[in-house]
Design a protein around this motif. Structure first.
Motif, PDB file in Angstrom:
ATOM      1  N   ILE A 160       0.977  -1.369  -0.064  1.00 14.16           N
ATOM      2  CA  ILE A 160      -0.095  -0.004  -0.233  1.00 14.16           C
ATOM      3  C   ILE A 160       0.720   1.238  -0.226  1.00 14.16           C
ATOM      4  CG2 ILE A 160      -1.599   1.273   1.341  1.00 14.16           C
ATOM      5  CD1 ILE A 160      -2.726  -1.354   2.338  1.00 14.16           C
ATOM      6  N   LEU A 161       1.787   1.510   0.955  1.00 18.31           N
ATOM      7  CA  LEU A 161       2.967   2.350   0.900  1.00 18.31           C
ATOM      8  C   LEU A 161       3.375   2.686  -0.614  1.00 18.31           C
ATOM      9  CD1 LEU A 161       4.586   1.903   4.324  1.00 18.31           C
ATOM     10  CD2 LEU A 161       2.926   3.648   3.777  1.00 18.31           C
ATOM     11  N   ILE A 162       3.912   1.604  -1.171  1.00 19.16           N
ATOM     12  CA  ILE A 162       4.495   1.768  -2.384  1.00 19.16           C
ATOM     13  C   ILE A 162       3.541   2.376  -3.408  1.00 19.16           C
ATOM     14  CG2 ILE A 162       5.777   0.658  -4.399  1.00 19.16           C
ATOM     15  CD1 ILE A 162       6.877  -1.238  -2.180  1.00 19.16           C
ATOM     16  N   ALA A 163       2.428   1.869  -3.423  1.00 17.80           N
ATOM     17  CA  ALA A 163       1.381   2.140  -4.464  1.00 17.80           C
ATOM     18  C   ALA A 163       0.992   3.587  -4.187  1.00 17.80           C
ATOM     19  CB  ALA A 163       0.260   1.289  -4.345  1.00 17.80           C
ATOM     20  N   VAL A 164       0.662   3.855  -2.978  1.00 21.57           N
ATOM     21  CA  VAL A 164       0.249   5.497  -2.561  1.00 21.57           C
ATOM     22  C   VAL A 164       1.369   6.352  -2.952  1.00 21.57           C
ATOM     23  CG1 VAL A 164      -0.340   6.941  -0.707  1.00 21.57           C
ATOM     24  CG2 VAL A 164      -1.457   4.814  -0.826  1.00 21.57           C
ATOM     25  N   SER A 165       2.274   6.129  -2.848  1.00 19.56           N
ATOM     26  CA  SER A 165       3.745   6.965  -3.104  1.00 19.56           C
ATOM     27  C   SER A 165       3.610   7.258  -4.653  1.00 19.56           C
ATOM     28  CB  SER A 165       5.005   6.471  -2.777  1.00 19.56           C
ATOM     29  OG  SER A 165       5.401   5.274  -3.528  1.00 19.56           O
ATOM     30  N   SER A 166       3.282   6.208  -5.507  1.00 17.49           N
ATOM     31  CA  SER A 166       3.342   6.418  -6.639  1.00 17.49           C
ATOM     32  C   SER A 166       2.063   7.460  -7.115  1.00 17.49           C
ATOM     33  CB  SER A 166       2.998   5.058  -7.526  1.00 17.49           C
ATOM     34  OG  SER A 166       4.347   4.227  -7.397  1.00 17.49           O
ATOM     35  N   PHE A 167       0.832   7.124  -6.762  1.00 17.28           N
ATOM     36  CA  PHE A 167       0.024   7.930  -6.867  1.00 17.28           C
ATOM     37  C   PHE A 167       0.207   9.618  -6.423  1.00 17.28           C
ATOM     38  CE2 PHE A 167      -2.689   4.320  -7.363  1.00 17.28           C
ATOM     39  CZ  PHE A 167      -3.425   4.661  -8.401  1.00 17.28           C
ATOM     40  N   CYS A 168       0.865   9.640  -5.377  1.00 21.52           N
ATOM     41  CA  CYS A 168       1.440  11.261  -4.731  1.00 21.52           C
ATOM     42  C   CYS A 168       2.269  11.727  -5.620  1.00 21.52           C
ATOM     43  CB  CYS A 168       1.853  10.763  -3.588  1.00 21.52           C
ATOM     44  SG  CYS A 168       0.786  10.365  -2.229  1.00 21.52           S
ATOM     45  N   SER A 169       3.100  10.817  -6.311  1.00 20.45           N
ATOM     46  CA  SER A 169       4.171  11.562  -7.213  1.00 20.45           C
ATOM     47  C   SER A 169       3.530  11.902  -8.516  1.00 20.45           C
ATOM     48  CB  SER A 169       5.298  10.567  -7.633  1.00 20.45           C
ATOM     49  OG  SER A 169       4.935   9.455  -8.211  1.00 20.45           O
ATOM     50  N   MET A 170       2.530  11.315  -8.776  1.00 23.94           N
ATOM     51  CA  MET A 170       1.985  11.631 -10.178  1.00 23.94           C
ATOM     52  C   MET A 170       0.978  12.812  -9.975  1.00 23.94           C
ATOM     53  SD  MET A 170      -0.357   9.367 -12.792  1.00 23.94           S
ATOM     54  CE  MET A 170       1.063   8.516 -13.357  1.00 23.94           C
ATOM     55  N   TYR A 171       0.296  12.903  -8.795  1.00 27.75           N
ATOM     56  CA  TYR A 171      -0.942  13.687  -8.863  1.00 27.75           C
ATOM     57  C   TYR A 171      -0.580  14.937  -7.803  1.00 27.75           C
ATOM     58  CZ  TYR A 171      -3.574  10.195 -11.299  1.00 27.75           C
ATOM     59  OH  TYR A 171      -3.990   9.181 -12.181  1.00 27.75           O
ATOM     60  N   MET A 172       0.674  15.085  -7.149  1.00 28.80           N
ATOM     61  CA  MET A 172       0.745  15.982  -6.318  1.00 28.80           C
ATOM     62  C   MET A 172       1.975  16.795  -6.598  1.00 28.80           C
ATOM     63  SD  MET A 172       0.001  14.328  -2.501  1.00 28.80           S
ATOM     64  CE  MET A 172      -1.732  14.104  -1.962  1.00 28.80           C
ATOM     65  N   ALA A 173       2.153  18.089  -6.143  1.00 32.83           N
ATOM     66  CA  ALA A 173       3.321  18.841  -6.265  1.00 32.83           C
ATOM     67  C   ALA A 173       4.737  18.327  -5.530  1.00 32.83           C
ATOM     68  CB  ALA A 173       3.145  20.487  -5.748  1.00 32.83           C
ATOM     69  N   GLU A 174       5.738  18.325  -6.315  1.00 28.38           N
ATOM     70  CA  GLU A 174       6.879  17.692  -5.734  1.00 28.38           C
ATOM     71  C   GLU A 174       7.152  18.193  -4.103  1.00 28.38           C
ATOM     72  OE1 GLU A 174      11.527  17.171  -6.932  1.00 28.38           O
ATOM     73  OE2 GLU A 174      10.089  17.898  -8.371  1.00 28.38           O
ATOM     74  N   ASP A 175       6.869  19.322  -3.909  1.00 27.63           N
ATOM     75  CA  ASP A 175       7.184  19.893  -2.536  1.00 27.63           C
ATOM     76  C   ASP A 175       5.981  19.753  -1.592  1.00 27.63           C
ATOM     77  OD1 ASP A 175       5.786  21.791  -3.417  1.00 27.63           O
ATOM     78  OD2 ASP A 175       6.911  23.602  -3.177  1.00 27.63           O
ATOM     79  N   ASN A 176       4.864  19.397  -2.025  1.00 25.73           N
ATOM     80  CA  ASN A 176       3.902  18.972  -1.051  1.00 25.73           C
ATOM     81  C   ASN A 176       4.222  18.070   0.080  1.00 25.73           C
ATOM     82  OD1 ASN A 176       1.489  17.098  -0.166  1.00 25.73           O
ATOM     83  ND2 ASN A 176       0.422  18.743  -1.215  1.00 25.73           N
ATOM     84  N   THR A 177       3.664  18.487   1.193  1.00 27.42           N
ATOM     85  CA  THR A 177       4.475  17.731   2.431  1.00 27.42           C
ATOM     86  C   THR A 177       4.241  16.251   2.619  1.00 27.42           C
ATOM     87  OG1 THR A 177       4.382  19.690   3.799  1.00 27.42           O
ATOM     88  CG2 THR A 177       4.464  17.882   5.002  1.00 27.42           C
ATOM     89  N   PHE A 178       2.551  15.971   2.243  1.00 26.38           N
ATOM     90  CA  PHE A 178       2.269  14.607   2.217  1.00 26.38           C
ATOM     91  C   PHE A 178       2.982  13.731   1.123  1.00 26.38           C
ATOM     92  CE2 PHE A 178      -0.689  11.330   0.962  1.00 26.38           C
ATOM     93  CZ  PHE A 178      -0.771  10.517   2.343  1.00 26.38           C
ATOM     94  N   ASN A 179       3.402  14.595   0.059  1.00 29.45           N
ATOM     95  CA  ASN A 179       4.023  13.798  -0.991  1.00 29.45           C
ATOM     96  C   ASN A 179       5.316  13.477  -0.579  1.00 29.45           C
ATOM     97  OD1 ASN A 179       4.445  12.632  -3.744  1.00 29.45           O
ATOM     98  ND2 ASN A 179       5.385  14.800  -4.330  1.00 29.45           N
ATOM     99  N   VAL A 180       5.981  14.332  -0.054  1.00 30.52           N
ATOM    100  CA  VAL A 180       7.525  14.357   0.708  1.00 30.52           C
ATOM    101  C   VAL A 180       7.480  13.073   1.405  1.00 30.52           C
ATOM    102  CG1 VAL A 180       9.394  15.349   1.788  1.00 30.52           C
ATOM    103  CG2 VAL A 180       8.277  16.594  -0.016  1.00 30.52           C
ATOM    104  N   ILE A 181       6.691  13.100   2.453  1.00 19.14           N
ATOM    105  CA  ILE A 181       6.448  11.957   3.557  1.00 19.14           C
ATOM    106  C   ILE A 181       6.214  10.600   2.703  1.00 19.14           C
ATOM    107  CG2 ILE A 181       5.072  11.153   5.243  1.00 19.14           C
ATOM    108  CD1 ILE A 181       4.648  13.858   6.202  1.00 19.14           C
ATOM    109  N   MET A 182       5.349  10.637   1.660  1.00 20.44           N
ATOM    110  CA  MET A 182       5.169   9.173   1.256  1.00 20.44           C
ATOM    111  C   MET A 182       6.017   8.998   0.180  1.00 20.44           C
ATOM    112  SD  MET A 182       2.495   8.241   2.484  1.00 20.44           S
ATOM    113  CE  MET A 182       2.649   6.807   1.476  1.00 20.44           C
ATOM    114  N   GLN A 183       6.956   9.769  -0.305  1.00 22.16           N
ATOM    115  CA  GLN A 183       8.203   9.246  -1.270  1.00 22.16           C
ATOM    116  C   GLN A 183       9.146   8.591  -0.488  1.00 22.16           C
ATOM    117  OE1 GLN A 183       7.764   8.973  -4.531  1.00 22.16           O
ATOM    118  NE2 GLN A 183       5.701  10.232  -3.805  1.00 22.16           N
ATOM    119  N   ALA A 184       8.966   9.025   0.924  1.00 21.02           N
ATOM    120  CA  ALA A 184      10.283   8.113   1.983  1.00 21.02           C
ATOM    121  C   ALA A 184       9.553   7.028   2.412  1.00 21.02           C
ATOM    122  CB  ALA A 184      10.444   9.503   3.024  1.00 21.02           C
ATOM    123  N   LEU A 185       8.528   7.030   2.722  1.00 21.36           N
ATOM    124  CA  LEU A 185       7.912   5.689   3.311  1.00 21.36           C
ATOM    125  C   LEU A 185       7.618   4.924   2.192  1.00 21.36           C
ATOM    126  CD1 LEU A 185       5.246   6.968   6.002  1.00 21.36           C
ATOM    127  CD2 LEU A 185       7.557   6.308   6.324  1.00 21.36           C
ATOM    128  N   GLY A 186       7.547   5.331   0.837  1.00 21.84           N
ATOM    129  CA  GLY A 186       7.125   4.286  -0.297  1.00 21.84           C
ATOM    130  C   GLY A 186       8.331   3.884  -1.018  1.00 21.84           C
TER     131      GLY A 186
END
Length: 474
Positions: free
Chosen positions: A247-273
C-alpha cells in the motif's frame, strides 16, 4: 542487426542448454552466456566483464534489501502462524464454501513479497487439512493454491523476478503492484469460475502425513472447519507485514503523479513508499507480531527448526534473519546474474549507435501485435529455462532495445512479461517439483494442475492486460 540477433539467439540457446541439459546452476550459466554474448557482440574481454559486473552490481543495489526483507517477513509469518489466520479469515468470508479459495487467496497474498516455493510449503498442510475435513480433492485445493502462489510471484512485486524486471525497465513500481494485483485477480477468478468442475473430476487424496488424526466434518456448521489453535494472531496483524508495504509503495506512486513535488504529504509518502523503507516497515510489523504472539513463536520455531531458544529477541533478530538470508541467497544471486546478462544486451547500442531504433523498427514492421512481443518472449524463456526470475530478466533485457518502437509503457511491458512467465512451468522448474511433492500430485497430475492451469491463467492475464491497455490505464 543480423549479428545481434544471431549472437543473442546463440547466447540464449547456450543458456538453456547449460541449465536444462547439463544441469549447470543458473548463476554460472548466466555468467557464461553473458560473456559469450559480450564477446560475440564485439566487446573485448575487459569491457565484457566490466559491463556484466556493472549490471550485476546495479541489480543487487536495486533489489537486494527488498528481497532480504521479504524473506524475513516470510520467516515471521511462519513462526507467528499468520498464514493460518489468513485461511481462517477466508473460511469465515465464504462461510465454509469454496474452501479452495481460502488457501488460494492466502497464497495470493503471501506470494506478493514471498517466494512462491515458500508459500507452497507453508500452505500445503493447511490445504490438506481442509481437503480432508470437507472431502475435497487435492486437484482443486492444490490446483488453485499452487496457481495463486505462482500468480503474484510472477506478476506482482516485490517478489524478486518481477521486481527486477520493473527496475530494469524503469517502470513505476507502485503502478506495477496495483495493476499486477488487478490482472492477477482477474486471472484467478476467471480460471476458478470456468475450471473448478473440471478440476474436481480427478480425485486426489491429501498427503497422509498432513492429515494424521484429522476427521471429516459431518456438520454444515462452517465454524468446525476453522483452524483452532491458541495464540493465532489477529488477521489484520497477520496480513499487515505484506499489505502495508504494498500500500505504501502504491500510494507513493499516486502521490508523485498527482501532487506537487514539494507537497508535505507527497514528500512523506516518497520516503515511506521507497521499496526498501516500505519492506523494512513490514519487517518491523513482523517483529511486533512476534512480540504479541511470543508463545506461538517459541512453539513454531522449535517445531520448524528443532532448536530450543529462550530469547525472543534472538529468534527474531538473529534466527529469522539467518534463515531468511539462506533462503534469499540463491534467488538474489540468480537475479543479480540476470542483471549482468541483461546489461550485456542493453550495452549493445553504446557500441553500435542507432541499433535500438533499428531493432524496434524491425519488430514494429513484423506485423505482430506489440503487446504480444514481451508476453511471448517471457513465455518462451520460461518454458526454456524453468525459472521465472531468469526468464523475466532475460525477456526484459531483450525488450529494452525496442521500447521506443513497442509503443508500450514500462509498466505495461513489465506486466506483459510477468504474464508470459506464467506459461509453461514444467519439469525444469524447481517450483513444479515442490508443488507436486507438497500437494501429493504425480508428474502427470502436475503437468495438468500446474503447467496447464498456470498457462491458461497466463493467457487470461494477457487478455486482462490487453483490456487495460485498450482503455489507456497502463
Amino acid at each position: 542487426m543480423a549479428r545481434f540477433l544471431i549472437v543473442l539467439l546463440l547466447a540464449v540457446i547456450i543458456l538453456v542448454f547449460m541449465i536444462v541439459k547439463l544441469g549447470i546452476h543458473p548463476v554460472l550459466a548466466l555468467f557464461i552466456s553473458g560473456v559469450i554474448a559480450g564477446l560475440g557482440f564485439g566487446y573485448d574481454v575487459g569491457t565484457t566483464i566490466t559491463v556484466f559486473t556493472t549490471g550485476f552490481g546495479g541489480t543487487m543495489t536495486s533489489i537486494a534489501c527488498t528481497i532480504i526483507f521479504g524473506s524475513i517477513i516470510a520467516q515471521g509469518i511462519r513462526d507467528t502462524s499468520g498464514v493460518k489466520s489468513m485461511v481462517n479469515f477466508f473460511i469465515n468470508v465464504f462461510h465454509g464454501k469454496c474452501l479452495e479459495l481460502a488457501t488460494a487467496l492466502s497464497a495470493f497474498i503471501m506470494s506478493i513479497p514471498v517466494f512462491g516455493d515458500i508459500t507452497q510449503v507453508l500452505l500445503s498442510p493447511v490445504a490438506a487439512l481442509l481437503a480432508k475435513r470437507k472431502k475435497i480433492s487435492m486437484s482443486v485445493m492444490g490446483g488453485y493454491t499452487l496457481l495463486c502462489s505462482s500468480l503474484t510471484h510472477s506478476i506482482v512485486p516485490p517478489t524478486p523476478g518481477i521486481l527486477a524486471v520493473a527496475v530494469l525497465l524503469e517502470a513505476d513500481l507502485g503502478f506495477v503492484i496495483l495493476w499486477g494485483i488487478v490482472i492477477s485477480l482477474i486471472g484467478l477468478f476467471v480460471c476458478w469460475g470456468f475450471g473448478k468442475k473440471i478440476l474436481a473430476k480427478d480425485w486426489i487424496e491429501p498427503r497422509e502425513d498432513f492429515i494424521v488424526g484429522v476427521e471429516e466434518v459431518k456438520s454444515d456448521d462452517y465454524h468446525e472447519l476453522l483452524i483452532k489453535e491458541e495464540g493465532l494472531p489477529n488477521v489484520a496483524l497477520a496480513m499487515a507485514p505484506i499489505l502495508v508495504p504494498a500500500i505504501l509503495i502504491a500510494v507513493s506512486s499516486f502521490c508523485s503523479m498527482y501532487m506537487a513535488e514539494d507537497n508535505t504529504f507527497n514528500v512523506i509518502m516518497q520516503a515511506l513508499g521507497n521499496r526498501n523503507v516500505a519492506l523494512f516497515i513490514g519487517v518491523l510489523i513482523t517483529f511486533m507480531n512476534g512480540v504479541i504472539g511470543k508463545e506461538k513463536v517459541f512453539e513454531n520455531f522449535k517445531n520448524f527448526t528443532g532448536k530450543t531458544e529462550k530469547s525472543l529477541l534472538k529468534i527474531m533478530t538473529n534466527e529469522w534473519v539467518a534463515e531468511a538470508l539462506s533462503v534469499a541467497l540463491i534467488p538474489l544471486l540468480v537475479t543479480g546474474m540476470g542483471g549482468g546478462f541483461s546489461q550485456i544486451i542493453k550495452n549493445y547500442d553504446n557500441v553500435h549507435e542507432g541499433f535500438n531504433t533499428a531493432l524496434g523498427t524491425a519488430v514494429a514492421g513484423s506485423g505482430l501485435p506489440m503487446l504480444l512481443v514481451p508476453f511471448l518472449i517471457g513465455a518462451v524463456m520460461m518454458i526454456a529455462v524453468g525459472s521465472r526470475t531468469t526468464a523475466g530478466m532475460t525477456a526484459a533485457a531483450i525488450c529494452v532495445p525496442m521500447m521506443g518502437q513497442l509503443g508500450l509503457s514500462p509498466v505495461a511491458v513489465t506486466l506483459l512479461i510477468g504474464c508470459g512467465t506464467m506459461i509453461g512451468s514444467h519439469v525444469s522448474d524447481s517450483g513444479f517439483w515442490v508443488g507436486t511433492a507438497m500437494f501429493n500430485l504425480d508428474t502427470k497430475q502436475g503437468l495438468k494442475y500446474i503447467t496447464l492451469l498456470g498457462s491458461i491463467c497466463g493467457v487470461v492475464c494477457l487478455a486482462a492486460a490487453a483490456i487495460l491497455l485498450a482503455v489507456g490505464i497502463i
